[in-house]
Structures are given as C-alpha cells and as structure tokens.
Motif scaffolding. Structure first.
Motif, PDB file in Angstrom:
ATOM      1  N   PHE A   1      29.572  37.489  24.311  1.00  0.00           N
ATOM      2  CA  PHE A   1      30.494  37.842  25.386  1.00  0.00           C
ATOM      3  C   PHE A   1      31.708  38.547  24.796  1.00  0.00           C
ATOM      4  CE2 PHE A   1      30.749  33.235  24.624  1.00  0.00           C
ATOM      5  CZ  PHE A   1      32.030  33.117  24.118  1.00  0.00           C
ATOM      6  N   ASP A   2      32.384  39.336  25.651  1.00  0.00           N
ATOM      7  CA  ASP A   2      33.444  40.224  25.188  1.00  0.00           C
ATOM      8  C   ASP A   2      34.854  39.758  25.507  1.00  0.00           C
ATOM      9  OD1 ASP A   2      31.508  41.984  24.251  1.00  0.00           O
ATOM     10  OD2 ASP A   2      31.369  43.008  26.181  1.00  0.00           O
ATOM     11  N   ASP A   3      35.029  38.701  26.284  1.00  0.00           N
ATOM     12  CA  ASP A   3      36.357  38.272  26.714  1.00  0.00           C
ATOM     13  C   ASP A   3      36.406  36.746  26.708  1.00  0.00           C
ATOM     14  OD1 ASP A   3      38.927  38.532  27.569  1.00  0.00           O
ATOM     15  OD2 ASP A   3      38.442  39.357  29.535  1.00  0.00           O
ATOM     16  N   ASP A   4      37.545  36.168  27.143  1.00  0.00           N
ATOM     17  CA  ASP A   4      37.633  34.716  27.265  1.00  0.00           C
ATOM     18  C   ASP A   4      36.451  34.217  28.088  1.00  0.00           C
ATOM     19  OD1 ASP A   4      39.996  35.007  25.964  1.00  0.00           O
ATOM     20  OD2 ASP A   4      41.263  34.391  27.620  1.00  0.00           O
ATOM     21  N   HIS A   5      35.931  33.074  27.707  1.00  0.00           N
ATOM     22  CA  HIS A   5      34.709  32.619  28.351  1.00  0.00           C
ATOM     23  C   HIS A   5      34.693  31.095  28.437  1.00  0.00           C
ATOM     24  CE1 HIS A   5      30.797  33.967  29.780  1.00  0.00           C
ATOM     25  NE2 HIS A   5      30.277  32.885  29.251  1.00  0.00           N
ATOM     26  N   VAL A   6      34.201  30.574  29.547  1.00  0.00           N
ATOM     27  CA  VAL A   6      34.009  29.135  29.737  1.00  0.00           C
ATOM     28  C   VAL A   6      32.516  28.867  29.874  1.00  0.00           C
ATOM     29  CG1 VAL A   6      34.460  27.163  31.229  1.00  0.00           C
ATOM     30  CG2 VAL A   6      36.243  28.862  30.847  1.00  0.00           C
ATOM     31  N   ILE A   7      32.020  27.916  29.111  1.00  0.00           N
ATOM     32  CA  ILE A   7      30.599  27.554  29.152  1.00  0.00           C
ATOM     33  C   ILE A   7      30.487  26.100  29.609  1.00  0.00           C
ATOM     34  CG2 ILE A   7      28.491  27.255  27.811  1.00  0.00           C
ATOM     35  CD1 ILE A   7      29.545  29.398  25.919  1.00  0.00           C
ATOM     36  N   PRO A   8      29.933  25.855  30.809  1.00  0.00           N
ATOM     37  CA  PRO A   8      29.738  24.477  31.276  1.00  0.00           C
ATOM     38  C   PRO A   8      28.379  23.939  30.823  1.00  0.00           C
ATOM     39  CG  PRO A   8      29.278  25.987  33.060  1.00  0.00           C
ATOM     40  CD  PRO A   8      29.682  26.826  31.870  1.00  0.00           C
ATOM     41  N   GLN A   9      28.313  22.637  30.600  1.00  0.00           N
ATOM     42  CA  GLN A   9      27.059  21.983  30.234  1.00  0.00           C
ATOM     43  C   GLN A   9      26.961  20.649  30.966  1.00  0.00           C
ATOM     44  OE1 GLN A   9      27.411  21.479  25.989  1.00  0.00           O
ATOM     45  NE2 GLN A   9      26.075  23.217  25.611  1.00  0.00           N
ATOM     46  N   LEU A  10      25.747  20.275  31.316  1.00  0.00           N
ATOM     47  CA  LEU A  10      25.461  18.954  31.859  1.00  0.00           C
ATOM     48  C   LEU A  10      24.367  18.343  30.986  1.00  0.00           C
ATOM     49  CD1 LEU A  10      25.956  16.857  34.097  1.00  0.00           C
ATOM     50  CD2 LEU A  10      24.074  17.914  35.344  1.00  0.00           C
ATOM     51  N   LEU A  11      24.668  17.223  30.366  1.00  0.00           N
ATOM     52  CA  LEU A  11      23.747  16.571  29.441  1.00  0.00           C
ATOM     53  C   LEU A  11      23.393  15.192  29.980  1.00  0.00           C
ATOM     54  CD1 LEU A  11      25.918  17.421  26.341  1.00  0.00           C
ATOM     55  CD2 LEU A  11      23.835  18.596  27.003  1.00  0.00           C
ATOM     56  N   THR A  12      22.118  14.832  29.899  1.00  0.00           N
ATOM     57  CA  THR A  12      21.674  13.512  30.346  1.00  0.00           C
ATOM     58  C   THR A  12      20.829  12.856  29.267  1.00  0.00           C
ATOM     59  OG1 THR A  12      19.689  14.386  31.407  1.00  0.00           O
ATOM     60  CG2 THR A  12      21.660  14.186  32.775  1.00  0.00           C
ATOM     61  N   GLU A  13      20.824  11.542  29.270  1.00  0.00           N
ATOM     62  CA  GLU A  13      19.996  10.779  28.336  1.00  0.00           C
ATOM     63  C   GLU A  13      19.563   9.490  29.021  1.00  0.00           C
ATOM     64  OE1 GLU A  13      20.400   8.342  24.119  1.00  0.00           O
ATOM     65  OE2 GLU A  13      21.980   9.693  24.732  1.00  0.00           O
ATOM     66  N   LEU A  14      18.289   9.175  28.923  1.00  0.00           N
ATOM     67  CA  LEU A  14      17.755   7.918  29.433  1.00  0.00           C
ATOM     68  C   LEU A  14      17.229   7.150  28.233  1.00  0.00           C
ATOM     69  CD1 LEU A  14      17.080   6.188  31.905  1.00  0.00           C
ATOM     70  CD2 LEU A  14      14.883   7.383  32.026  1.00  0.00           C
ATOM     71  N   GLN A  15      17.764   5.955  28.009  1.00  0.00           N
ATOM     72  CA  GLN A  15      17.434   5.184  26.822  1.00  0.00           C
ATOM     73  C   GLN A  15      16.775   3.868  27.205  1.00  0.00           C
ATOM     74  OE1 GLN A  15      20.827   3.663  24.602  1.00  0.00           O
ATOM     75  NE2 GLN A  15      19.776   4.162  22.699  1.00  0.00           N
ATOM     76  N   PHE A  16      15.643   3.584  26.537  1.00  0.00           N
ATOM     77  CA  PHE A  16      14.914   2.330  26.742  1.00  0.00           C
ATOM     78  C   PHE A  16      14.954   1.532  25.450  1.00  0.00           C
ATOM     79  CE2 PHE A  16      12.893   5.404  29.567  1.00  0.00           C
ATOM     80  CZ  PHE A  16      12.895   4.708  30.769  1.00  0.00           C
ATOM     81  N   LYS A  17      15.272   0.255  25.528  1.00  0.00           N
ATOM     82  CA  LYS A  17      15.211  -0.654  24.378  1.00  0.00           C
ATOM     83  C   LYS A  17      13.965  -1.515  24.519  1.00  0.00           C
ATOM     84  CE  LYS A  17      20.177  -1.114  23.965  1.00  0.00           C
ATOM     85  NZ  LYS A  17      21.311  -2.053  24.005  1.00  0.00           N
ATOM     86  N   PHE A  18      13.213  -1.600  23.437  1.00  0.00           N
ATOM     87  CA  PHE A  18      12.034  -2.458  23.472  1.00  0.00           C
ATOM     88  C   PHE A  18      11.829  -3.110  22.135  1.00  0.00           C
ATOM     89  CE2 PHE A  18      10.701   1.849  22.637  1.00  0.00           C
ATOM     90  CZ  PHE A  18       9.864   1.737  21.560  1.00  0.00           C
TER      91      PHE A  18
END
Length: 72
Positions: free
Chosen positions: A55-72
C-alpha cells in the motif's frame, strides 16, 4: 475474561512506514472446564507506505482471530 492490549513499534529509519500501532481486544468464554472459545479483534495502523504489504499511504488492517480449545 476480557483483555485489551496496545503496542507501538518504531523502527526509526527516518522514512514513513516505519511505525506500527496495534490495538487488540479479546474475550475468552469457558464453555465448561474442558472447552474454551477465544475471540480477538486487532487493528494494525501503519504510518506510511509499505512495499511488503503493498500500500502507498497510511493504512489500517483489521483482523478477527478465533480459537477453540479442547482439553483432554
């Protein structure tokens, strides 16, 4: 559980694009003692152009991160 974080990185190269601001907000949901769902939202702000990101100018990058964790 609710969590927030702010990060500032400055490479100090004397040109634009060398500073990154990041804002993170997240939440954990413990469904039961063996299952956890984690969701994080992140905004990255670059203060100028970036040849790596393409990109050539100021820039904002959004992210959505998810995690599903199982203990066994």
């Amino acid at each position: 559980m609710l969590r927030g974080e702010v990060a500032h990185l400055d490479a100090d190269t004397g040109s634009d694009g060398d500073t990154l601001w990041a804002l993170t907000a997240g939440i954990n949901w413990f469904v039961n003692p063996n299952v956890r769902l984690q969701v994080n939202g992140t905004l990255h702000f670059f203060n100028g152009s970036s040849s790596i990101r393409g990109f050539d100018d100021d820039h904002v990058i959004p992210q959505l991160l998810t995690e599903l964790q199982f203990k066994f």
